[in-house]
Design an enzyme around this catalytic site. Structure first.
Site, PDB file in Angstrom:
ATOM      1  N   GLY A 184       0.831  -1.199   0.000  1.00 35.64           N
ATOM      2  CA  GLY A 184       0.000   0.000   0.000  1.00 35.64           C
ATOM      3  C   GLY A 184       0.864   1.246   0.000  1.00 35.64           C
ATOM      4  N   GLY A 185       0.862   1.964  -1.119  1.00 36.49           N
ATOM      5  CA  GLY A 185       1.663   3.199  -1.221  1.00 36.49           C
ATOM      6  C   GLY A 185       0.827   4.418  -0.920  1.00 36.49           C
ATOM      7  N   GLU A 207       2.182  -1.259  -4.693  1.00 38.50           N
ATOM      8  CA  GLU A 207       0.951  -0.458  -4.779  1.00 38.50           C
ATOM      9  C   GLU A 207       0.151  -0.946  -5.977  1.00 38.50           C
ATOM     10  OE1 GLU A 207      -0.868   2.212  -3.292  1.00 38.50           O
ATOM     11  OE2 GLU A 207      -2.113   1.802  -5.037  1.00 38.50           O
ATOM     12  N   ARG A 276      -8.300   1.859   5.766  1.00 38.91           N
ATOM     13  CA  ARG A 276      -8.929   1.609   7.065  1.00 38.91           C
ATOM     14  C   ARG A 276     -10.434   1.413   6.903  1.00 38.91           C
ATOM     15  NH1 ARG A 276      -5.751   2.506  11.447  1.00 38.91           N
ATOM     16  NH2 ARG A 276      -7.484   3.128  12.791  1.00 38.91           N
ATOM     17  N   HIS A 448      10.016  37.664   4.209  1.00 35.42           N
ATOM     18  CA  HIS A 448      11.127  37.160   3.405  1.00 35.42           C
ATOM     19  C   HIS A 448      12.318  36.853   4.300  1.00 35.42           C
ATOM     20  CE1 HIS A 448      13.748  36.647  -0.051  1.00 35.42           C
ATOM     21  NE2 HIS A 448      14.633  37.451   0.538  1.00 35.42           N
TER      22      HIS A 448
HETATM   23  P1  FAD Z   1     -10.427   7.424  16.634  1.00 36.31           P
HETATM   24  O1  FAD Z   1      -9.277   8.321  16.856  1.00 36.31           O
HETATM   25  O2  FAD Z   1     -10.249   6.192  15.833  1.00 36.31           O
HETATM   26  O3  FAD Z   1     -10.956   7.036  18.092  1.00 36.31           O
HETATM   27  C1  FAD Z   1     -12.030   6.182  18.269  1.00 36.31           C
HETATM   28  C2  FAD Z   1     -11.997   5.684  19.702  1.00 36.31           C
HETATM   29  O4  FAD Z   1     -13.232   5.010  19.955  1.00 36.31           O
HETATM   30  C3  FAD Z   1     -10.895   4.666  19.963  1.00 36.31           C
HETATM   31  O5  FAD Z   1     -10.174   5.036  21.115  1.00 36.31           O
HETATM   32  C4  FAD Z   1     -11.653   3.357  20.189  1.00 36.31           C
HETATM   33  O6  FAD Z   1     -11.029   2.493  21.114  1.00 36.31           O
HETATM   34  C5  FAD Z   1     -12.971   3.882  20.748  1.00 36.31           C
HETATM   35  N1  FAD Z   1     -14.091   2.944  20.596  1.00 36.31           N
HETATM   36  C6  FAD Z   1     -14.413   2.154  19.538  1.00 36.31           C
HETATM   37  N2  FAD Z   1     -15.524   1.434  19.809  1.00 36.31           N
HETATM   38  C7  FAD Z   1     -15.913   1.779  21.057  1.00 36.31           C
HETATM   39  C8  FAD Z   1     -16.989   1.381  21.899  1.00 36.31           C
HETATM   40  N3  FAD Z   1     -17.901   0.484  21.519  1.00 36.31           N
HETATM   41  N4  FAD Z   1     -17.075   1.937  23.139  1.00 36.31           N
HETATM   42  C9  FAD Z   1     -16.171   2.838  23.565  1.00 36.31           C
HETATM   43  N5  FAD Z   1     -15.141   3.253  22.810  1.00 36.31           N
HETATM   44  C10 FAD Z   1     -15.010   2.737  21.575  1.00 36.31           C
HETATM   45  N6  FAD Z   1      -4.931  11.875  10.647  1.00 36.31           N
HETATM   46  C11 FAD Z   1      -4.498  13.141  10.504  1.00 36.31           C
HETATM   47  O7  FAD Z   1      -5.324  14.051  10.369  1.00 36.31           O
HETATM   48  N7  FAD Z   1      -3.172  13.446  10.518  1.00 36.31           N
HETATM   49  C12 FAD Z   1      -2.223  12.487  10.669  1.00 36.31           C
HETATM   50  O8  FAD Z   1      -1.026  12.795  10.676  1.00 36.31           O
HETATM   51  C13 FAD Z   1      -2.647  11.134  10.812  1.00 36.31           C
HETATM   52  N8  FAD Z   1      -1.740  10.154  10.973  1.00 36.31           N
HETATM   53  C14 FAD Z   1      -2.179   8.861  11.152  1.00 36.31           C
HETATM   54  C15 FAD Z   1      -1.231   7.860  11.307  1.00 36.31           C
HETATM   55  C16 FAD Z   1      -1.629   6.554  11.482  1.00 36.31           C
HETATM   56  C17 FAD Z   1      -0.594   5.471  11.664  1.00 36.31           C
HETATM   57  C18 FAD Z   1      -3.029   6.248  11.542  1.00 36.31           C
HETATM   58  C19 FAD Z   1      -3.486   4.836  11.780  1.00 36.31           C
HETATM   59  C20 FAD Z   1      -3.979   7.239  11.370  1.00 36.31           C
HETATM   60  C21 FAD Z   1      -3.568   8.563  11.176  1.00 36.31           C
HETATM   61  N9  FAD Z   1      -4.479   9.588  10.978  1.00 36.31           N
HETATM   62  C22 FAD Z   1      -4.041  10.870  10.807  1.00 36.31           C
HETATM   63  C23 FAD Z   1      -5.926   9.345  10.976  1.00 36.31           C
HETATM   64  C24 FAD Z   1      -6.525   9.732  12.353  1.00 36.31           C
HETATM   65  O9  FAD Z   1      -5.888   8.966  13.360  1.00 36.31           O
HETATM   66  C25 FAD Z   1      -8.019   9.480  12.360  1.00 36.31           C
HETATM   67  O10 FAD Z   1      -8.630  10.157  11.285  1.00 36.31           O
HETATM   68  C26 FAD Z   1      -8.635   9.985  13.666  1.00 36.31           C
HETATM   69  O11 FAD Z   1      -8.047   9.359  14.777  1.00 36.31           O
HETATM   70  C27 FAD Z   1     -10.143   9.734  13.670  1.00 36.31           C
HETATM   71  O12 FAD Z   1     -10.675  10.202  14.860  1.00 36.31           O
HETATM   72  P2  FAD Z   1     -12.029   9.604  15.457  1.00 36.31           P
HETATM   73  O13 FAD Z   1     -12.383  10.493  16.597  1.00 36.31           O
HETATM   74  O14 FAD Z   1     -13.007   9.398  14.378  1.00 36.31           O
HETATM   75  O15 FAD Z   1     -11.689   8.148  15.993  1.00 36.31           O
HETATM   76  P1  NAD Z   2      -4.582   4.892   2.064  1.00 34.54           P
HETATM   77  O1  NAD Z   2      -5.939   4.801   1.522  1.00 34.54           O
HETATM   78  O2  NAD Z   2      -3.945   6.204   2.232  1.00 34.54           O
HETATM   79  O3  NAD Z   2      -3.582   4.012   1.182  1.00 34.54           O
HETATM   80  C1  NAD Z   2      -3.799   2.674   0.921  1.00 34.54           C
HETATM   81  C2  NAD Z   2      -3.090   2.354  -0.367  1.00 34.54           C
HETATM   82  O4  NAD Z   2      -3.085   0.953  -0.525  1.00 34.54           O
HETATM   83  C3  NAD Z   2      -3.767   2.939  -1.604  1.00 34.54           C
HETATM   84  O5  NAD Z   2      -2.807   3.623  -2.374  1.00 34.54           O
HETATM   85  C4  NAD Z   2      -4.352   1.731  -2.308  1.00 34.54           C
HETATM   86  O6  NAD Z   2      -4.391   1.877  -3.703  1.00 34.54           O
HETATM   87  C5  NAD Z   2      -3.375   0.649  -1.884  1.00 34.54           C
HETATM   88  N1  NAD Z   2      -3.920  -0.703  -1.881  1.00 34.54           N
HETATM   89  C6  NAD Z   2      -5.146  -1.115  -1.490  1.00 34.54           C
HETATM   90  N2  NAD Z   2      -5.250  -2.456  -1.608  1.00 34.54           N
HETATM   91  C7  NAD Z   2      -4.058  -2.905  -2.064  1.00 34.54           C
HETATM   92  C8  NAD Z   2      -3.553  -4.188  -2.392  1.00 34.54           C
HETATM   93  N3  NAD Z   2      -4.291  -5.275  -2.226  1.00 34.54           N
HETATM   94  N4  NAD Z   2      -2.287  -4.276  -2.857  1.00 34.54           N
HETATM   95  C9  NAD Z   2      -1.512  -3.153  -3.018  1.00 34.54           C
HETATM   96  N5  NAD Z   2      -1.955  -1.918  -2.718  1.00 34.54           N
HETATM   97  C10 NAD Z   2      -3.205  -1.791  -2.250  1.00 34.54           C
HETATM   98  O7  NAD Z   2      -4.656   4.071   3.453  1.00 34.54           O
HETATM   99  P2  NAD Z   2      -3.595   3.926   4.618  1.00 34.54           P
HETATM  100  O8  NAD Z   2      -2.260   4.345   4.187  1.00 34.54           O
HETATM  101  O9  NAD Z   2      -3.811   2.565   5.179  1.00 34.54           O
HETATM  102  O10 NAD Z   2      -4.141   4.971   5.664  1.00 34.54           O
HETATM  103  C11 NAD Z   2      -5.500   4.903   6.100  1.00 34.54           C
HETATM  104  C12 NAD Z   2      -6.051   6.262   6.314  1.00 34.54           C
HETATM  105  O11 NAD Z   2      -5.542   6.811   7.528  1.00 34.54           O
HETATM  106  C13 NAD Z   2      -5.680   7.276   5.239  1.00 34.54           C
HETATM  107  O12 NAD Z   2      -6.513   7.189   4.118  1.00 34.54           O
HETATM  108  C14 NAD Z   2      -5.855   8.557   5.964  1.00 34.54           C
HETATM  109  O13 NAD Z   2      -7.212   8.910   5.949  1.00 34.54           O
HETATM  110  C15 NAD Z   2      -5.434   8.217   7.386  1.00 34.54           C
HETATM  111  N6  NAD Z   2      -4.019   8.624   7.606  1.00 34.54           N
HETATM  112  C16 NAD Z   2      -3.707   9.942   7.496  1.00 34.54           C
HETATM  113  C17 NAD Z   2      -2.420  10.360   7.679  1.00 34.54           C
HETATM  114  C18 NAD Z   2      -2.102  11.819   7.549  1.00 34.54           C
HETATM  115  O14 NAD Z   2      -3.046  12.617   7.589  1.00 34.54           O
HETATM  116  N7  NAD Z   2      -0.848  12.217   7.405  1.00 34.54           N
HETATM  117  C19 NAD Z   2      -1.421   9.453   7.967  1.00 34.54           C
HETATM  118  C20 NAD Z   2      -1.761   8.102   8.064  1.00 34.54           C
HETATM  119  C21 NAD Z   2      -3.072   7.706   7.893  1.00 34.54           C
END
Ligand code: FAD
Ligand code: NAD
Length: 474
Positions: A184-185, A207, A276, A448
């Site tokens: 996944g890229g 990817e 996701r 600047h």
């Molecule tokens: P979440 O942050 O997912 O929180 C949901 C919470 O609900 C969790 O703590 C979970 O345990 C809880 N929950 C679930 N079910 C229940 C239940 N039944 N009862 C009680 N609690 C429950 N986004 C950015 O904007 N910038 C970034 O740089 C960025 N980097 C990321 C890097 C990674 C590795 C990942 C995985 C994601 C990243 N994201 C980033 C995406 C970002 O984390 C999510 O978009 C954001 O956290 C979503 O917020 P949320 O409030 O919807 O839910």
């Molecule tokens: P993503 O949707 O950004 O990337 C997934 C990639 O995997 C896509 O390019 C897709 O074409 C590729 N893919 C899907 N199935 C595949 C397969 N079978 N084989 C090869 N490639 C495949 O998803 P992610 O990187 O898992 O991140 C999930 C989400 O979390 C993001 O979409 C974003 O919303 C959030 N996130 C945000 C940040 C940030 O804001 N900087 C950082 C991390 C995550």
């Protein structure tokens, strides 16, 4: 028996950026609020295993890269030594400090924080299974579902092995593998791939689409793709993983695609980052009138109210883009709607930032979107090779582009690739939200020498008179 009241005005399920922002605003508006999440403190995926730990590691990657590149500037450092335990502890410290702070803020606002998992009994009642094993029933006037999302699995491939990582286990950095395949890229693959690359791993990316970051404009991705081509072991585009088998020396992965460089490879670790899935299967939600769309997101209206009037949904569970700042703003809109204010979630621009090196950021209308919608636009670009600040940073590998309405001359979209693009895009968001014209941006005096000048000069390009670039108006 609990001495707490078993009813509340607002129950918020999930303590991520959507949930805690909603709970805090509701408390500020005078509502009685219960916030439910399994973790010790609010924070959700973003703080515990997403945005924050990944950005802490990417900061370390930046420092490592700069120390290695300093030879260009006549400075020689010896090769840095990475002490993994200390690195992990520092990253965890950042997470603890932030989540602990959110715990304090909950107390100060008198938000009742319940550590546990919520399930719906019906459209007015929840059952909460607390961490100590006890159960509590809670009736509510309104509930906000902010349960977030979880990593998607590779379709058709099930291999449970410590060698197969998702974003959560990859962020733990238990070791620095010699080789890693990133499936996944997208955002996670490229951000965490960058972290491991910088720590010394040979990283390959596979990817399935024809380019990295398929959702972003190609000219924004090109400078990043060029840099990654030079540093990643291989980038396999138009390629899918069809089989994975664990062997003693690693995971043997078979690929399929029209332009395969190699049909298979063996990797010490495999990071699966293929998107996701929304956590919409909240137990008991089916006992309410809440509906899901075809992709499993909870259906909501502009106020983030679901098809069950007492229940709202925000954040990753309520639709794309799955970004923390989108979740936060939706959370605030839902609370205001519950409070009876006239509000709607109708942003013109939700910024997206990929924290790679260089960073990529965009907001509003993209060039690709305009093409698909057959919408006439004028696109102007300012290459960073013409920016004094970019050269002082030795990072001319960037571009700032504006998507402009040819009739009104309003800025409809902004895209930036380059060091610090994630900070710079905020100006673009403001320009799009405020319907700034290209002239407004060009006439705004920027300091600047800064990279922010590239936004101003891109607007000057629209008028054919950018100071640092000769591009006469056609
Ligand atoms: P979440 O942050 O997912 O929180 C949901 C919470 O609900 C969790 O703590 C979970 O345990 C809880 N929950 C679930 N079910 C229940 C239940 N039944 N009862 C009680 N609690 C429950 N986004 C950015 O904007 N910038 C970034 O740089 C960025 N980097 C990321 C890097 C990674 C590795 C990942 C995985 C994601 C990243 N994201 C980033 C995406 C970002 O984390 C999510 O978009 C954001 O956290 C979503 O917020 P949320 O409030 O919807 O839910
Ligand atoms: P993503 O949707 O950004 O990337 C997934 C990639 O995997 C896509 O390019 C897709 O074409 C590729 N893919 C899907 N199935 C595949 C397969 N079978 N084989 C090869 N490639 C495949 O998803 P992610 O990187 O898992 O991140 C999930 C989400 O979390 C993001 O979409 C974003 O919303 C959030 N996130 C945000 C940040 C940030 O804001 N900087 C950082 C991390 C995550």
């Amino acid at each position: 028996m609990s001495d707490q009241p078993n009813n509340t005005q607002l129950a918020v399920i999930g303590g991520g950026p959507g949930g805690y922002a909603a709970a805090f605003l509701a408390a500020d508006l005078g509502m009685q609020v219960v916030l439910i999440d399994p973790e010790a403190n609010p924070g959700g995926v973003c703080l515990y295993r997403g945005c924050i730990p990944s950005k802490a590691l990417l900061h370390v990657a930046k420092v490592l890269n700069e120390s290695r590149e300093a030879t260009h500037w006549g400075i020689e450092f010896s090769e840095p030594k990475v002490k993994l335990e200390k690195l992990r502890a520092w990253k965890e410290g950042v997470v603890q400090r932030l989540t602990g702070g959110l715990g304090q803020l909950s107390k100060q606002r008198r938000v009742r924080y319940l550590r546990g998992e919520a399930s719906f009994v019906d459209a007015r009642n929840l059952k909460i299974k607390k961490l100590d094993g006890s159960e509590e029933e809670l009736s509510f006037q309104n509930a906000i579902v902010a349960t977030g999302s979880r990593p998607a699995a590779l379709p058709g491939i099930t291999l449970a092995s410590p060698r197969i990582l998702d974003s959560t286990t990859a962020l733990d950095i238990q070791d620095i593998p010699k080789t890693m395949l990133v499936v996944g890229g997208g955002y996670i693959g490229l951000e965490l791939g960058t972290v491991y690359l910088t720590l010394g791993t040979q990283v390959s990316v596979v990817e399935m689409m024809p380019g990295l970051l398929p959702g972003a404009d190609r000219d924004l991705v090109t400078p990043l793709a060029k840099r990654l081509e030079g540093s990643f072991q291989s980038i396999m585009l138009n390629t899918k993983v069809v089989e994975m088998q664990e062997q003693q020396e690693g995971v043997r992965v078979k690929f399929a695609g029209p332009e395969l460089a190699a049909p298979e490879g063996v990797f010490e670790k495999v990071l699966v980052a293929v998107g996701r899935k929304p956590n919409s299967q909240v137990p008991g939600l089916d006992k309410t009138k809440v509906e899901l769309d075809q992709r499993g997101f909870i259906k909501v209206n502009l106020q983030r109210q679901t098809t069950e009037p007492t229940i709202y949904a925000v954040g990753d569970v309520a639709g794309e883009p799955m970004l923390a700042h989108k979740a936060t703003h939706e959370g605030r809109v839902a609370v205001e709607a519950i409070a009876g204010h006239r509000v709607a979630f109708e942003p013109r621009a939700i910024p997206a930032v990929v924290f790679t090196d260089p960073e990529i950021a965009w907001c509003g209308l993209t060039e690709e979107q305009a093409r698909q919608e057959k919408r006439p636009v004028k696109v102007v670009r300012f290459p960073w090779a013409a920016s004094g600040r970019a050269l002082t940073l030795d990072r001319p590998d960037g571009v700032t582009k504006l998507i402009i309405d040819p009739e009104t001359e309003c800025v409809l979209g902004v895209g930036i690739t380059g060091s610090g693009a994630g900070e710079l895009i905020a100006e673009g968001v403001l320009a799009v939200e405020m319907a700034a014209s290209a002239m407004d941006v060009a006439l705004t005096i920027h300091p600047h020498p800064t990279l922010s000048e590239t936004v101003m000069e891109a607007a000057e390009v629209f008028f054919g008179n950018a100071t640092d670039l000769y591009r006469p108006k056609k």
